[in-house]
Structures are given as C-alpha cells and as structure tokens.
Design an enzyme around this catalytic site. Structure first.
Site, short mmCIF file in Angstrom:
data_model
loop_
_atom_site.label_atom_id
_atom_site.label_comp_id
_atom_site.label_asym_id
_atom_site.label_seq_id
_atom_site.Cartn_x
_atom_site.Cartn_y
_atom_site.Cartn_z
N VAL A 153 0.85 -1.07 -0.03
CA VAL A 153 0.11 0.07 0.00
C VAL A 153 0.98 1.13 -0.02
CG1 VAL A 153 -1.90 1.09 1.34
CG2 VAL A 153 -1.68 -1.28 1.50
N ALA A 155 3.26 2.30 -2.09
CA ALA A 155 4.66 2.11 -2.40
C ALA A 155 5.65 2.36 -1.42
CB ALA A 155 4.98 3.25 -3.67
N LEU A 157 5.59 4.72 1.12
CA LEU A 157 5.15 5.51 1.98
C LEU A 157 4.98 4.74 3.26
CD1 LEU A 157 2.57 7.70 0.16
CD2 LEU A 157 4.55 8.36 0.91
N GLY A 216 2.98 7.00 -19.19
CA GLY A 216 3.37 5.43 -18.57
C GLY A 216 2.75 5.43 -17.17
N LYS A 234 -5.85 -2.52 -1.91
CA LYS A 234 -5.13 -1.79 -1.02
C LYS A 234 -6.14 -1.42 0.36
CE LYS A 234 -2.12 0.04 -4.39
NZ LYS A 234 -1.77 1.58 -5.21
#
Length: 372
Positions: A153, A155, A157, A216, A234
């Site tokens: 969840v 990345a 953080l 991207g 998440k």
C-alpha cells in the site's frame, strides 16, 4: 548488523525487482543472495555450500551462459522447488517476492512453514481470500518467521507500518480514507483541479486518460486502473490490519470508471478509441461537484466502527487535503481516538519502481535486524 550469514532468494527482476537489486547492492552487511528467479529462468548458488553468492550489482550476467561455471542455472522453478532450496541453506533464509504473481502469493504459508521469512510488495497475498491472510500470519507466528509487506500500500510510504503501530499500541481506529492510486490521483488532479490554472484549457476525460497512458502512469490497458480493483486491494489490506474481517476485494462496493458498454471490449486500443463517446458522463459528474463548490476524487474509505468498506467517487471541499494533492501523489488519513478530529496524514509519491523498491529494501533491513 553482523553475525550469522542470512541467505536471500529474490523472485522478480522487473521494474521494482531491478531497483531493489540496485539498492541491495549498496547495503552494508547485505545478506547472501543465493537465488534469483524470473519468469523463464532460475539462478542459484551451488548447494550444499550455497556459495559463491550472486552479486546483486551484476545480476544480469548471472543469467548469461558465461556464468554457468559459478552458478547453477535452471528453467522456471515452482514455489515448492524454491522453498526446498532455501529451507536447506546453512542459515536463516529470506524470500523477497517482487512479483504480483498469485501463485507465489498462495505459497507464502509453505515458505513460512519452512522457516523462510517473506518481504514483498505483492498485494495478492494480503488482499485475496481472508483464509489466506489468516493462514499467512498464523503460520508466521507458529514458526517465528517474519512477514513484511510495507509496499503493498502506498509504494514506499510508511502506511502499513504506521497503521500496525497504531493498532499494536492500542489506539482505536475509527476511519481510514484516502487516494490510494497514483494513476487515479493524476487523472482527477488533471481533469478536475481544485484551482483552475490560467491559460490552461480544461481537458476532456478521455484526453486525460490518453495523456496518462502516454506518460506511463496507467497499466498497458487503462481499464486495469479504471476498474478500481487496485484501490480495492489496498483498502482490503488496511481494513484487515484495522481489525475488519474483509473476505475479499469483491465483498464490498467498488465503483468502476469503465463505461458499461466498454467493459466487454477485447483490446485496450478499441477501448481508448471509444472512450471519447462517454466524456459527457464524466463531465456531468465534475460539473455537479463544481455547482456545489466541491471537487470529485476517487477514494477508498474504511469506516472501522460501522464495519463499512467502499471504493469510488466522492466529493470534497476545495480546501481539503485531498483536493490539494498534486501530480500522482497518494494521501492516506487515519482517524483515531488518540489523534481526535485531526487525522494522522501520510502523503507523497505512491507509485514508481524506485520508491516501491525502497519500501521493500527497508522491510528487508528490518527483517535482517530481527533475525540477527
């Protein structure tokens, strides 16, 4: 960190995996990398010595035929083979799974039962069936193996670790709310900004989606972002950590942003071609919010007290923290008894190979410290 050698297996050398190996190569007292696997190949240090170790700074060459004298090269290994190899290492073993492979995720209890600790950004293990969730953590507890999954969840953080700390120290979580998708954050920050930029004309929804795809930010098929399931996974993870027995990401309302008539299309190209036909629908949603002096955002919400989980569009005041997001940032707010009316807020880049890998590497460091 010093003392006993710890043996490391790594599955996945794609975007996150490659960044992780670069970060691993810079760690002092790094564990001994003895297994490296990708979809078609597996490279291992020869048993029973489990040496020489694979150099993470030069991992590409380990897959080349010229290195076959130093390492054992094989085709794709299944989880049983990987577990058998790592469990026979002459010390504690850790598996880093940098894939999103559900087959590997389903095998986590197997790895843990053999004393292999797990570090991973793989959401599938922690957001699929509740039985798998229970099996993973019950097995870890019974074998003294460790499981860390910060990057599932947000990345890199510190979302998962913060929530676990709040729960472990006895705080009462009342509500969790936030923007959990970097892709959807970018889309709505561009499509419906809280403050109009001078000289910048408003974009249609389909134009914003096309721009995000070109940059991207989306999956190759943007429908994989627009269906909301990534956010649902998440939110499932956080709801479970907070104490709710969420059975699966399909067990609560998830609002899809894919027009009903486009859900059955076979190709992403055809979807992108026909998406402009439905711009009026999103425009109406944006205008309705603006008429009330608000903006619309795609959020996940866990009402812990009411045991309600939902994912979808919601209106917010233009001076709210969520409205102030920029670019593709995530924001997660924890409302708790201790923090009162002002939530604990975590905000920052919630996507990207380097920051996701940072969360994985930081978890690995924690595991190494505990195993030593």
């Amino acid at each position: 960190m010093s003392g006993k050698t710890i043996y490391l297996g790594v599955i996945g050398v794609g975007g996150v995996g490659a960044h992780f190996l670069t970060q691993l190569s810079r760690l002092p007292n790094a564990p001994s990398l003895v297994l490296l696997a990708r979809s078609s190949q597996t490279v291992t240090s020869p048993a029973p010595s489990y040496s020489p170790a694979i150099a993470p700074s030069d991992w590409q060459s380990a897959f080349s035929t010229s290195s076959s004298a130093s390492y054992t090269q094989s085709g794709a290994w299944n989880p049983d083979q990987i577990a058998a190899y790592l469990s026979k290492a002459p010390g504690r073993a850790v598996l880093v799974d940098n894939t999103s492979d559900p087959t590997v995720a389903d095998a986590y209890p197997l790895f843990l039962s053999k004393g292999i600790s797990i570090v991973t950004p793989n959401k599938k293990a922690f957001s699929s069936s509740f039985n798998l969730w229970k099996n993973i953590f019950n097995t870890a507890a019974s074998t003294s193996s460790l499981v860390y999954h910060e990057s599932t969840v947000g990345a890199g953080l510190p979302v998962v670790s913060t929530l676990r700390d709040l729960v472990a120290t006895g705080d009462r979580i009342t509500r969790i709310e936030g923007v959990f998708s970097g892709t959807l954050s970018f889309l709505f920050n561009s499509f419906a900004p809280a403050t109009a930029q001078s000289g910048v004309s408003a974009q249609k929804w389909s134009q914003v989606v096309a721009q995000a795809k070109d940059l991207g930010y989306t999956e190759p098929d943007p429908r994989d972002d627009l269906n909301g399931m990534d956010v649902a996974r998440k939110v499932t993870i956080l709801a479970r950590i907070a104490g709710l027995e969420v059975q699966s990401p399909e067990s609560f309302p998830v609002e899809s942003l894919i027009p009903a008539k486009l859900r059955g299309l076979t190709s992403a190209a055809e979807f992108m071609q026909r998406l402009p036909d439905f711009d009026d629908q999103m425009e109406a949603i944006k205008n309705q919010a603006e008429a009330e002096g608000k903006i619309v955002r795609y959020v996940g919400r866990v009402d812990v007290e009411g045991k309600v989980v939902k994912v979808g569009l919601q209106q917010f005041d233009k001076d709210s923290a969520i409205a102030g997001l920029k670019g593709s940032d995530n924001i997660i707010s924890f409302y708790t008894e201790r923090y009162g009316k002002n939530p604990l807020i975590i905000q920052g880049a919630g996507a990207g190979g380097a920051v996701t890998a940072m969360g994985v590497t930081a978890d690995l460091i924690k595991v190494l410290e505990r195993l030593h």
